[in-house]
Design a protein around this motif. Structure first.
Motif, PDB file in Angstrom:
ATOM      1  N   GLY A  67       0.908  -1.127   0.000  1.00 45.91           N
ATOM      2  CA  GLY A  67       0.000   0.000   0.000  1.00 45.91           C
ATOM      3  C   GLY A  67       0.949   1.177   0.000  1.00 45.91           C
ATOM      4  N   GLU A  68       0.868   1.970   1.027  1.00 43.78           N
ATOM      5  CA  GLU A  68       1.809   3.084   1.185  1.00 43.78           C
ATOM      6  C   GLU A  68       3.158   2.609   1.727  1.00 43.78           C
ATOM      7  OE1 GLU A  68       0.048   5.936   3.794  1.00 43.78           O
ATOM      8  OE2 GLU A  68      -1.872   5.828   2.776  1.00 43.78           O
ATOM      9  N   ALA A  69       3.183   1.454   2.335  1.00 39.28           N
ATOM     10  CA  ALA A  69       4.388   0.934   2.997  1.00 39.28           C
ATOM     11  C   ALA A  69       4.871  -0.331   2.295  1.00 39.28           C
ATOM     12  CB  ALA A  69       4.065   0.652   4.460  1.00 39.28           C
ATOM     13  N   PRO A  70       6.070  -0.793   2.619  1.00 39.62           N
ATOM     14  CA  PRO A  70       6.600  -2.010   1.984  1.00 39.62           C
ATOM     15  C   PRO A  70       5.749  -3.238   2.294  1.00 39.62           C
ATOM     16  CG  PRO A  70       8.319  -0.849   3.196  1.00 39.62           C
ATOM     17  CD  PRO A  70       7.023  -0.188   3.528  1.00 39.62           C
ATOM     18  N   PRO A  71       5.748  -4.215   1.383  1.00 37.69           N
ATOM     19  CA  PRO A  71       5.006  -5.449   1.639  1.00 37.69           C
ATOM     20  C   PRO A  71       5.634  -6.246   2.776  1.00 37.69           C
ATOM     21  CG  PRO A  71       6.325  -5.670  -0.344  1.00 37.69           C
ATOM     22  CD  PRO A  71       6.446  -4.237   0.105  1.00 37.69           C
ATOM     23  N   LEU A  72       4.805  -7.019   3.448  1.00 42.01           N
ATOM     24  CA  LEU A  72       5.257  -7.863   4.559  1.00 42.01           C
ATOM     25  C   LEU A  72       5.232  -9.339   4.178  1.00 42.01           C
ATOM     26  CD1 LEU A  72       3.389  -5.971   7.407  1.00 42.01           C
ATOM     27  CD2 LEU A  72       5.795  -5.759   6.730  1.00 42.01           C
ATOM     28  N   THR A  73       5.032  -9.617   2.900  1.00 41.12           N
ATOM     29  CA  THR A  73       5.051 -10.981   2.386  1.00 41.12           C
ATOM     30  C   THR A  73       5.725 -10.993   1.018  1.00 41.12           C
ATOM     31  OG1 THR A  73       2.939 -10.742   1.235  1.00 41.12           O
ATOM     32  CG2 THR A  73       2.853 -11.600   3.487  1.00 41.12           C
ATOM     33  N   GLY A  74       6.036 -12.189   0.575  1.00 42.28           N
ATOM     34  CA  GLY A  74       6.530 -12.363  -0.774  1.00 42.28           C
ATOM     35  C   GLY A  74       8.042 -12.342  -0.905  1.00 42.28           C
ATOM     36  N   GLU A  75       8.479 -12.452  -2.146  1.00 41.97           N
ATOM     37  CA  GLU A  75       9.909 -12.553  -2.438  1.00 41.97           C
ATOM     38  C   GLU A  75      10.694 -11.326  -2.004  1.00 41.97           C
ATOM     39  OE1 GLU A  75      10.726 -13.718  -6.473  1.00 41.97           O
ATOM     40  OE2 GLU A  75       9.187 -15.273  -6.412  1.00 41.97           O
ATOM     41  N   GLY A  76      10.153 -10.149  -2.245  1.00 39.45           N
ATOM     42  CA  GLY A  76      10.839  -8.922  -1.851  1.00 39.45           C
ATOM     43  C   GLY A  76      11.046  -8.839  -0.344  1.00 39.45           C
ATOM     44  N   PHE A  77      10.003  -9.172   0.386  1.00 35.64           N
ATOM     45  CA  PHE A  77      10.096  -9.170   1.844  1.00 35.64           C
ATOM     46  C   PHE A  77      11.156 -10.164   2.306  1.00 35.64           C
ATOM     47  CE2 PHE A  77       8.946 -11.113   5.904  1.00 35.64           C
ATOM     48  CZ  PHE A  77       8.946 -10.003   6.729  1.00 35.64           C
ATOM     49  N   MET A  78      11.082 -11.384   1.771  1.00 40.82           N
ATOM     50  CA  MET A  78      12.035 -12.422   2.184  1.00 40.82           C
ATOM     51  C   MET A  78      13.462 -12.057   1.781  1.00 40.82           C
ATOM     52  SD  MET A  78      10.522 -14.418   4.135  1.00 40.82           S
ATOM     53  CE  MET A  78      11.982 -15.402   4.377  1.00 40.82           C
ATOM     54  N   ALA A  79      13.636 -11.438   0.630  1.00 39.84           N
ATOM     55  CA  ALA A  79      14.977 -11.021   0.213  1.00 39.84           C
ATOM     56  C   ALA A  79      15.548 -10.009   1.201  1.00 39.84           C
ATOM     57  CB  ALA A  79      14.936 -10.444  -1.199  1.00 39.84           C
ATOM     58  N   ASN A  80      14.705  -9.124   1.709  1.00 37.55           N
ATOM     59  CA  ASN A  80      15.157  -8.112   2.670  1.00 37.55           C
ATOM     60  C   ASN A  80      15.472  -8.700   4.045  1.00 37.55           C
ATOM     61  OD1 ASN A  80      14.965  -5.955   0.884  1.00 37.55           O
ATOM     62  ND2 ASN A  80      12.854  -5.526   1.448  1.00 37.55           N
ATOM     63  N   TRP A  81      14.740  -9.736   4.451  1.00 34.27           N
ATOM     64  CA  TRP A  81      14.852 -10.245   5.818  1.00 34.27           C
ATOM     65  C   TRP A  81      15.575 -11.578   5.949  1.00 34.27           C
ATOM     66  CZ3 TRP A  81      14.304  -7.378   9.943  1.00 34.27           C
ATOM     67  CH2 TRP A  81      13.656  -6.155   9.798  1.00 34.27           C
ATOM     68  N   SER A  82      15.957 -12.207   4.872  1.00 33.41           N
ATOM     69  CA  SER A  82      16.530 -13.558   4.940  1.00 33.41           C
ATOM     70  C   SER A  82      17.847 -13.642   5.707  1.00 33.41           C
ATOM     71  CB  SER A  82      16.714 -14.133   3.537  1.00 33.41           C
ATOM     72  OG  SER A  82      17.665 -13.362   2.822  1.00 33.41           O
ATOM     73  N   THR A  83      18.565 -12.547   5.842  1.00 33.41           N
ATOM     74  CA  THR A  83      19.828 -12.579   6.595  1.00 33.41           C
ATOM     75  C   THR A  83      19.655 -12.121   8.040  1.00 33.41           C
ATOM     76  OG1 THR A  83      20.414 -10.364   5.830  1.00 33.41           O
ATOM     77  CG2 THR A  83      21.200 -12.222   4.509  1.00 33.41           C
ATOM     78  N   TYR A  84      18.425 -11.839   8.425  1.00 33.53           N
ATOM     79  CA  TYR A  84      18.144 -11.364   9.775  1.00 33.53           C
ATOM     80  C   TYR A  84      17.403 -12.425  10.581  1.00 33.53           C
ATOM     81  CZ  TYR A  84      19.388  -6.784   7.953  1.00 33.53           C
ATOM     82  OH  TYR A  84      20.058  -5.733   7.391  1.00 33.53           O
ATOM     83  N   SER A  85      17.251 -12.162  11.859  1.00 32.48           N
ATOM     84  CA  SER A  85      16.489 -13.068  12.718  1.00 32.48           C
ATOM     85  C   SER A  85      15.058 -12.554  12.871  1.00 32.48           C
ATOM     86  CB  SER A  85      17.141 -13.160  14.100  1.00 32.48           C
ATOM     87  OG  SER A  85      16.931 -11.957  14.828  1.00 32.48           O
ATOM     88  N   VAL A  86      14.201 -13.411  13.376  1.00 38.23           N
ATOM     89  CA  VAL A  86      12.833 -13.017  13.684  1.00 38.23           C
ATOM     90  C   VAL A  86      12.864 -11.910  14.744  1.00 38.23           C
ATOM     91  CG1 VAL A  86      10.642 -13.835  14.675  1.00 38.23           C
ATOM     92  CG2 VAL A  86      11.856 -15.226  12.978  1.00 38.23           C
ATOM     93  N   GLY A  87      13.844 -11.965  15.630  1.00 38.54           N
ATOM     94  CA  GLY A  87      13.996 -10.912  16.639  1.00 38.54           C
ATOM     95  C   GLY A  87      14.322  -9.565  16.026  1.00 38.54           C
ATOM     96  N   ASP A  88      15.098  -9.563  14.950  1.00 40.35           N
ATOM     97  CA  ASP A  88      15.404  -8.304  14.263  1.00 40.35           C
ATOM     98  C   ASP A  88      14.131  -7.696  13.673  1.00 40.35           C
ATOM     99  OD1 ASP A  88      18.190  -8.436  14.791  1.00 40.35           O
ATOM    100  OD2 ASP A  88      18.480  -9.743  13.053  1.00 40.35           O
ATOM    101  N   LEU A  89      13.287  -8.547  13.077  1.00 40.27           N
ATOM    102  CA  LEU A  89      12.016  -8.064  12.539  1.00 40.27           C
ATOM    103  C   LEU A  89      11.139  -7.525  13.661  1.00 40.27           C
ATOM    104  CD1 LEU A  89       9.934  -7.707  10.254  1.00 40.27           C
ATOM    105  CD2 LEU A  89       9.227 -10.080  10.681  1.00 40.27           C
ATOM    106  N   TYR A  90      11.057  -8.264  14.752  1.00 45.52           N
ATOM    107  CA  TYR A  90      10.273  -7.832  15.916  1.00 45.52           C
ATOM    108  C   TYR A  90      10.741  -6.458  16.389  1.00 45.52           C
ATOM    109  CZ  TYR A  90       8.726  -7.691  20.800  1.00 45.52           C
ATOM    110  OH  TYR A  90       8.179  -7.311  21.997  1.00 45.52           O
ATOM    111  N   GLU A  91      12.049  -6.277  16.539  1.00 44.42           N
ATOM    112  CA  GLU A  91      12.602  -4.996  17.005  1.00 44.42           C
ATOM    113  C   GLU A  91      12.289  -3.867  16.035  1.00 44.42           C
ATOM    114  OE1 GLU A  91      13.922  -3.949  19.746  1.00 44.42           O
ATOM    115  OE2 GLU A  91      14.283  -5.819  20.787  1.00 44.42           O
ATOM    116  N   LYS A  92      12.427  -4.122  14.743  1.00 43.77           N
ATOM    117  CA  LYS A  92      12.127  -3.103  13.731  1.00 43.77           C
ATOM    118  C   LYS A  92      10.676  -2.668  13.849  1.00 43.77           C
ATOM    119  CE  LYS A  92      12.547  -0.864   9.745  1.00 43.77           C
ATOM    120  NZ  LYS A  92      13.335   0.313   9.566  1.00 43.77           N
ATOM    121  N   ILE A  93       9.777  -3.631  13.948  1.00 41.50           N
ATOM    122  CA  ILE A  93       8.356  -3.306  14.061  1.00 41.50           C
ATOM    123  C   ILE A  93       8.072  -2.585  15.378  1.00 41.50           C
ATOM    124  CG2 ILE A  93       6.029  -4.290  14.272  1.00 41.50           C
ATOM    125  CD1 ILE A  93       7.017  -6.535  12.359  1.00 41.50           C
TER     126      ILE A  93
END
Length: 146
Positions: A67-93
């Motif tokens: 929408g106005e913000a980046p997607p939270l699913t799909g290839e683009g999302f996974m490409a951005n987060w694949s080198t991080y941990s779930v904790g990194d995503l949690y902290e960002k959010i």
């Protein structure tokens, strides 16, 4: 005298066994694991969907696909987060969302939203809830979901 010595020995042995078990639990809890291992529950993802609908959907869209913000699913999302941990995503959010009211949710509500994101990215649900504890979440790594 022998009875007292025997009791001390038994008490020491029991303490040692309890300490060994506790240390084993701590080591197991700290072992890295994958989001593919079922890091959240279906009920938690459902709670996350309710929170998402109120706090996130306006910017990220009803399907988490943008929408106005980046997607939270799909290839683009996974490409951005694949080198991080779930904790990194949690902290960002937690530190940045909602954009107009960062850090306004409880630790568990943020964990519930992360559970929804994992579910939307086809990571399987498990039997234990995703905790609202960044240090524990950092032990869970993203890997390509099946």
């Amino acid at each position: 005298m022998l009875f007292r010595s025997m009791n001390r020995f038994i008490a020491s042995a029991a303490t040692g066994v309890a300490l060994a078990c506790a240390m084993s639990f701590v080591v197991q809890a700290a072992e890295p694991r994958s989001a593919k291992d079922g890091a959240y529950t279906a009920a938690q993802a459902k709670r996350g969907a309710s929170i998402y609908a109120v706090k996130c959907e306006t910017c990220h869209g009803p399907q988490l696909t943008a929408g106005e913000a980046p997607p939270l699913t799909g290839e683009g999302f996974m490409a951005n987060w694949s080198t991080y941990s779930v904790g990194d995503l949690y902290e960002k959010i937690r530190n940045t969302m909602p954009a107009n009211d960062a850090k306004s949710l409880s630790a568990q509500e943020y964990a519930d939203i992360v559970a929804l994101i994992l579910s939307a990215n086809r990571y399987p649900a498990g039997e234990a809830e995703l905790p609202g504890a960044p240090e524990r979440l950092k032990q869970i790594r993203f890997e390509a979901a099946k």
